[in-house]
Design an enzyme around this catalytic site. Structure first.
Site, short mmCIF file in Angstrom:
data_model
loop_
_atom_site.label_atom_id
_atom_site.label_comp_id
_atom_site.label_asym_id
_atom_site.label_seq_id
_atom_site.Cartn_x
_atom_site.Cartn_y
_atom_site.Cartn_z
N ARG A 40 36.46 33.16 32.02
CA ARG A 40 37.37 32.01 31.86
C ARG A 40 37.60 31.70 30.38
O ARG A 40 38.50 30.95 30.03
CB ARG A 40 36.80 30.74 32.52
CG ARG A 40 36.56 30.76 34.03
CD ARG A 40 37.74 31.25 34.79
NE ARG A 40 37.53 32.69 35.08
CZ ARG A 40 38.49 33.49 35.49
NH1 ARG A 40 39.71 33.04 35.65
NH2 ARG A 40 38.25 34.77 35.72
N LYS A 70 47.89 38.67 35.90
CA LYS A 70 48.17 38.81 37.33
C LYS A 70 49.22 37.82 37.81
O LYS A 70 50.16 38.19 38.51
CB LYS A 70 46.85 38.58 38.07
CG LYS A 70 46.97 38.56 39.54
CD LYS A 70 45.69 38.03 40.13
CE LYS A 70 45.59 36.53 39.92
NZ LYS A 70 44.50 35.92 40.71
N THR A 71 49.07 36.56 37.40
CA THR A 71 50.00 35.54 37.86
C THR A 71 51.42 35.86 37.41
O THR A 71 52.38 35.68 38.17
CB THR A 71 49.58 34.16 37.30
OG1 THR A 71 48.18 34.02 37.50
CG2 THR A 71 50.31 33.05 38.01
N GLN A 97 35.88 39.97 41.15
CA GLN A 97 35.88 38.51 41.22
C GLN A 97 35.74 38.02 42.66
O GLN A 97 36.15 36.90 42.98
CB GLN A 97 37.16 37.96 40.58
CG GLN A 97 37.23 38.23 39.09
CD GLN A 97 38.48 37.63 38.46
OE1 GLN A 97 38.63 36.42 38.43
NE2 GLN A 97 39.35 38.49 37.97
N ASP A 107 47.65 36.71 47.22
CA ASP A 107 46.91 36.56 45.97
C ASP A 107 45.42 36.48 46.30
O ASP A 107 45.05 36.09 47.40
CB ASP A 107 47.38 35.28 45.26
CG ASP A 107 46.90 35.23 43.82
OD1 ASP A 107 46.41 36.26 43.34
OD2 ASP A 107 47.03 34.17 43.21
N GLU A 108 44.56 36.80 45.35
CA GLU A 108 43.10 36.74 45.56
C GLU A 108 42.71 37.47 46.84
O GLU A 108 41.93 36.96 47.66
CB GLU A 108 42.62 35.28 45.64
CG GLU A 108 43.06 34.40 44.50
CD GLU A 108 42.29 34.62 43.22
OE1 GLU A 108 41.47 35.56 43.15
OE2 GLU A 108 42.52 33.83 42.27
#
Length: 751
Positions: A608, A32-33, A254, A223-224
């Site tokens: 993670r 995503k980043t 998430q 973002d998020e």
DNA sequence: CTATCGCACTGTAGT
DNA sequence: AGTGCGATAG
């Protein structure tokens, strides 16, 4: 096409789709980043002015990282991007436009403590029972209202809210909301929620301002997105209304911030607000082994509120998930520390390849002790964050008050710190005088002899002159010079310097560390405004991950909460404390939606991990110094068994009684040297041997605790040596009389 | 007005 | 376990 290299097909589409609304549903570990940064670089490369791009993230760290990555790709142009958290970006805009919402540009930002203290004062003034009107509950309710853009006027006039509050025996909530807002305005202060609320107010009431920013921000990225609340969503909807070039990136799986108003509905309903929306799914995971990806999927499979999708990976199956079973939190710590040690030896992993993730900050203690004992370096992210420490807040309160004399919470903090003979009585008189004359406390201070006389009046005048000199200092000097002078002249530095206790020492170091951070701020060429008020503006919005990094050694095991771990990845992740009533938290098991959020939190924790995942639980654990028995978490049952190494991982222990466990635990833990949690990072190891000599005993008063028993304070009467080391101390305690104790068992505090 | 002591309370995550 | 508050003594 330079910014498409190495991207898969949907990732490429997300980069190229620049015009019109776009929603990217990005599964965990799906790159995503990279998509976000490449997209921005692509925009700039194709002639979009960086001034016209707004990128909103959830932490300053994420923002800085993104800026750095883009800078690497497109050069200095990246400096002109507006990248930041919702709160920091809109605080900046509000400073420009403060007058339009009734503030001045030097407004203070109240943190949660300030807000609670203010509410506590108001509740007391209103003669309400602070057991029913708990400041935290009242603040929560007010916060909810603001996040849904309900003003106090609407709150009071809507009978529904009144009925709801009445049902919970808190009919006065509307009134409290009103007084709270009035006080904030009086103090020229906003709380965190006001930053969003007032931005909405600004855009609603001042269309010219809205148009200005609509025109400026031609391209908006969020973002998020799954963690935005209504107030945030409405801001970006307003801002993007003209150009419609809005790109939101998120993952409903998430979403872990519903508890603070984040609305998963934002992501589920986005399509309704933008009918010609393009949706792109990133489902290929590049981060984790297949076992980890599948185990994570199995955890949230049962959730109802989610967008159907399938995260998959081409990566190898990898190791099965390991499960560690411990009888106590201390044993859990040892098992985890040993596992880390073994991995380092066997696979050559570095400390920084490991993370220990837990549900609550209080769980870190056992792991810290275990790691320290085998000399593995670690860092703790969050917890009592640097900027929440008393000594730091005290000094910052001086800065705040010198910038904004209406800031009452700052005033209350510093008026008698260090002690200058202005006690509660005097402060109360000041408040009354200000109220009766319909003016501010600062105005009374201008001429205190009208109300006070003698010593008190002189003390108040001195305080006033001190603040006045600080205000000039801040105007004329750079941040570092001003801060250093204020620390000195206020007497804070001196007071801490004279405090020779362990805590005092670490407090003094913390203040020095703050001054260092301010020096860095001043020396940074990117900061054009080098004043202390400029520093102050950014410091109130700093998050836990932005603490001053004063050490070069980065090879450390990371300890943090799962919430803080979002967006990060590690080779080997330990998810610890998998016990019922801890994870899931008992506060999140009432409703289905809550439990689903808690499951998503577990999902975030699992995803993670890149190579290895270890889960652990303890069957006993200390809470508030009391021993509790625990049961393994229901989440362990919810993972598909075929991904776990030990498919029948635990037996529920029923025959243990509390006493048995206490004894077992005592036997296991007797040799530990305990150190106050708050000191761990700053006092690495307390060694009685260097601090005690038998000749000291006459006048040495110490505080002492052994294991979890606190004996209080007392006078040392004798110290017995062994091998030239202090071994036993006999202490006459104020509370429990004389005791002889082994020094190696004890935590000591010299007073 | 300040210092000290004992008592009561705390119980998610973070801008 | 740590902290903050109120009562009490100095």
């Amino acid at each position: 096409m330079k910014y498409l290299e190495g991207l898969n097909e949907p990732q490429q589409r997300a980069v190229l789709h620049t015009e019109g609304p776009l929603m990217v549903i990005a599964g965990a570990g799906s790159g995503k980043t990279r998509v976000l940064t490449n997209r921005i670089a692509h925009l700039i490369h194709h002639g979009v002015d960086a001034f016209n791009i707004l990128a909103l993230t959830f932490t300053n760290k994420a923002a800085n990282e993104m800026r750095q990555r883009i800078e690497k790709m497109v050069g200095n142009e990246a400096r002109n991007l507006w990248i930041g958290t919702f709160h920091s970006v809109f605080a900046k805009i509000l400073r420009f436009e403060a007058e339009k919402v009734g503030y001045t540009s030097n407004f203070s930002i109240y943190d949660t403590d300030d807000s609670k203290n203010l509410l506590k004062t108001i509740i007391k003034e209103q003669n309400l029972d602070d057991k029913i009107y708990k400041p935290s509950i009242v603040l929560h309710r007010i916060s909810n209202a603001k996040n849904n853009l309900v003003s106090w006027q609407e709150y009071i006039s809507n009978p529904q809210y009144y009925e709801d509050d009445k049902a919970f025996k808190r009919p006065e909530l509307g009134k409290l909301y009103q007084i709270y807002q009035e006080r904030l305005l009086q103090a020229n202060a906003m709380d965190f929620d006001d930053l969003l609320f007032n931005t909405n107010l600004l855009f609603k009431q001042h269309l010219d301002v809205l148009h200005k920013y609509q025109h400026k921000f031609k391209y908006i990225l969020i973002d998020e997105f799954q963690d935005t609340n209504y107030a945030q969503y409405l801001i970006i909807r307003r801002l993007s209304a003209v150009h419609q070039n809005i790109c939101v990136v998120g993952d409903d799986a998430q979403s872990i911030y519903a508890f603070r108003g984040a609305d998963i509905g934002n992501i589920l309903n986005f399509e309704k607000d933008y009918p010609d929306l393009t949706v792109i799914r990133l489902e290929q995971n590049y981060r984790s082994t297949n076992n980890i990806v599948q185990a994570a999927n199995s955890v949230i499979a049962k959730n109802i509120a989610q967008i159907p999708k399938k995260v998959w990976t081409k990566n190898e199956a990898g190791n099965l998930i390991r499960l560690l079973k411990a009888t106590s939190d201390n044993e859990e710590g040892r098992l985890v520390a040993n596992a880390i040690y073994e991995d380092k030896v066997q696979y050559g992993y570095k400390n920084s390849d490991f993370a220990i993730l837990y549900r609550t900050n209080a769980q870190s203690r056992a792991f810290e002790e275990a790691l320290r004992k085998i000399n593995i370096k670690y860092r703790i992210v969050g917890g009592l964050s640097f900027y929440q420490r008393k000594e730091i807040k005290d000094l910052i309160a001086y800065f705040r008050y010198a910038v904004n004399q209406k800031d009452e919470e700052a005033f209350k903090r510093i008026i008698n710190l260090p002690k200058r003979g202005i006690g509660d009585t005097t402060v109360a008189k000041l408040v009354v005088a200000a109220y009766e004359n319909k003016t501010t406390i600062w105005n009374i201070l201008e001429n205190p002899r009208q109300v006070f006389s003698g010593k008190t009046a002189t003390a108040l005048e001195d305080f006033r002159d001190l603040i006045k000199s600080f205000t000039i200092l801040i105007k004329e000097q750079d941040a570092y010079t001003a801060a250093k002078e204020i620390a000195k002249q206020s007497g804070i530095l001196k007071e801490l310097y004279e405090d020779k206790t362990i805590e005092g020492l670490s407090r003094y170091e913390n203040v020095q560390e703050l001054l260092n951070a301010i020096k860095e701020f001043t020396d940074n060429p990117e900061n054009t405004d080098k004043s202390l008020s400029a520093f102050l503006q950014q410091v109130s919005l700093l998050t836990l991950v932005d603490e001053p990094a004063n050490d070069q050694d980065n090879d450390k095991v990371t300890l943090m909460t799962i919430h803080a771990a979002k967006g990060l990845e590690f080779k080997h992740v330990f998810v610890v404390g998998l016990e019922e009533n801890l994870f899931p938290s008992p506060l999140m098991t009432e409703t289905r939606a809550d439990l689903e959020e808690e499951r998503r939190l577990f999902y975030v924790a699992i995803t993670r991990a890149q190579k290895k995942l270890t889960l652990s639980y303890a069957l006993t654990r200390y809470f508030y110094g009391k021993l509790n028995t625990c049961e393994p978490s229901r989440f362990l049952d919810e993972i598909d068994k075929k991904y776990i190494e030990d498919a029948n991982p635990y037996q529920r222990i029923e025959n243990y009684t509390n006493t048995n466990l206490v004894n077992t635990l005592r036997g296991q833990t007797q040799n530990t040297t305990r150190i106050a949690k708050s000191n761990l990072q700053h006092v690495p190891q307390y060694t009685p041997s260097t601090d005690f000599r038998p000749s000291d005993t006459k006048n040495l008063r110490i505080g002492m605790q052994v294991e979890h028993m606190k004996f209080g304070y007392g006078k040392v009467t004798a110290i017995e040596m062994e091998n030239n080391q202090p071994h036993k101390a006999t202490i006459q305690f104020d509370t429990v009389g004389e005791k002889t104790l082994l020094l190696s068992f004890a935590k000591l505090r010299i007073v």
